[in-house]
Scaffold this active site. Structure first.
Site, PDB file in Angstrom:
ATOM      1  CE1 TYR A  48      -1.442  -6.421  -0.352  1.00 43.63           C
ATOM      2  CE2 TYR A  48      -1.592  -4.882  -2.187  1.00 43.63           C
ATOM      3  CZ  TYR A  48      -1.516  -5.124  -0.833  1.00 43.63           C
ATOM      4  OH  TYR A  48      -1.508  -4.071   0.054  1.00 43.63           O
ATOM      5  CG  HIS A 132       3.798  -4.627   2.351  1.00 50.16           C
ATOM      6  ND1 HIS A 132       3.350  -5.531   1.418  1.00 50.16           N
ATOM      7  CD2 HIS A 132       2.701  -4.249   3.065  1.00 50.16           C
ATOM      8  CE1 HIS A 132       2.052  -5.701   1.561  1.00 50.16           C
ATOM      9  NE2 HIS A 132       1.640  -4.927   2.553  1.00 50.16           N
TER      10      HIS A 132
END
Length: 319
Positions: A48, A132
């Site tokens: 992010y 992830h």
């Protein structure tokens, strides 16, 4: 059912400048507003904003009592210097591409990623670590990364382990073939679609694996009561028939004194395997709206009408 607000987590991809920039002041205000509203679950990732979300979240939490919140981050993408990175981030975050992401689900990569995350967060530990998006890396993820996370859990370095993905099929393999505590399922169990219902959620319930539902707005389609023509679905422009379906759901919500986003936030709590939801926010107002929506249960007649209108299958559990 337990208080839904206590099971609301703040997702931080917007604080990493997903699509548009959020200022340092605005990012801090989002975390502060979440804390003041009672949110104690915070989810982030190196991905992010090339580490920006982790730095901002850590700065906002560093003076909070550490035992009063649950913090999760993710591994699988190492951030490495990119001396040629002069342009924008190719992954859609409004940050300079001075770093690049390298897929790495090796045991060493897991440890390096976690160490770097702790450094960016400025905190002494994280509570949950997820693999992830290991979609294209199953062998290394299950053979190296997951055992490394399990070892760190046994050593007490982290509290729990899991995987976070936008699909349920591989998550089901992790539940069957590894020792995960949590799964973070994005977009596949929402008010709009429930492909994870038949097989995946019962499997998690049977194995005692907690499910956190994310992507509840299907990347924007369910985020507003008035669904725009250019709404996004799965990070692309939504097809006309999908927009039409969302508008039909919104009309039912309006008839029962609520909104499409509120129903989308409440919906996953109908299934006993779902122990929490994670939703991003880029403003204080969005945080407060989400908390307010989960503060008031929705009328049972809403769910009944959605079924009557063919917008929700009869076998789908509701709150």
């Amino acid at each position: 059912m337990a208080d839904a607000v206590s099971r609301l987590g703040l997702g931080t991809s917007p604080l990493g400048n997903l699509y548009t920039e959020v200022t340092e002041h605005e990012a801090r205000a989002v975390v502060d507003a979440a804390w003041e509203a009672g949110v104690r679950i915070f989810d982030t990732a190196p991905h992010y904003g090339l580490g920006l979300a982790e730095r901002r979240l850590g700065a906002a939490l560093k003076d909070r009592p550490r035992d009063e919140f649950v913090l999760s981050t993710k591994v699988g993408r190492l951030l490495v210097p990119d001396p040629d990175g002069a342009g924008p981030d190719p992954e859609g975050f409004a940050v300079p591409a001075t770093l690049r992401r390298e897929w790495d689900f090796s045991a060493d990569g897991v440890r390096r990623s976690l160490e770097s995350s702790l450094d960016r967060l400025g905190l002494d530990r994280v509570d949950v670590v997820y693999l992830h998006d290991p979609d294209d890396h199953w062998d290394q993820a299950v053979g190296e990364a997951m055992p490394a996370l399990a070892e760190l859990r046994e050593q007490g370095v982290i509290g729990a382990i899991g995987a976070g993905m936008n699909q349920w099929q591989m998550l089901a393999r992790f539940v069957r073939e590894s020792d995960v505590d949590f799964v973070l399922l994005a977009g596949r169990y929402t008010l709009l679609e429930q492909p994870a219902l038949a097989e995946f959620l019962p499997l998690c319930a049977e194995r005692g694996v907690d499910v956190l539902a994310a992507g509840l707005f299907n990347s924007g389609l369910l985020a507003r009561q008035d669904v725009p023509d250019d709404a996004t679905y799965d990070y692309r422009t939504a097809p006309a028939d999908v927009v039409g379906r969302a508008r039909r759901i919104a009309a039912v919500c309006a008839r029962h004194g609520t909104t499409l986003p509120a129903a989308a936030l409440w919906f996953p709590f109908g299934h006993p395997a779902v122990t929490g939801v994670v939703i991003g926010a880029r403003t204080q107002a969005e945080v407060r709206a989400n908390v307010e929506a989960l503060s008031v249960p929705l009328p049972p007649k809403l769910w009944a009408e959605l079924r009557d209108e063919g917008l929700l299958d009869a076998g789908v559990p509701v709150p």
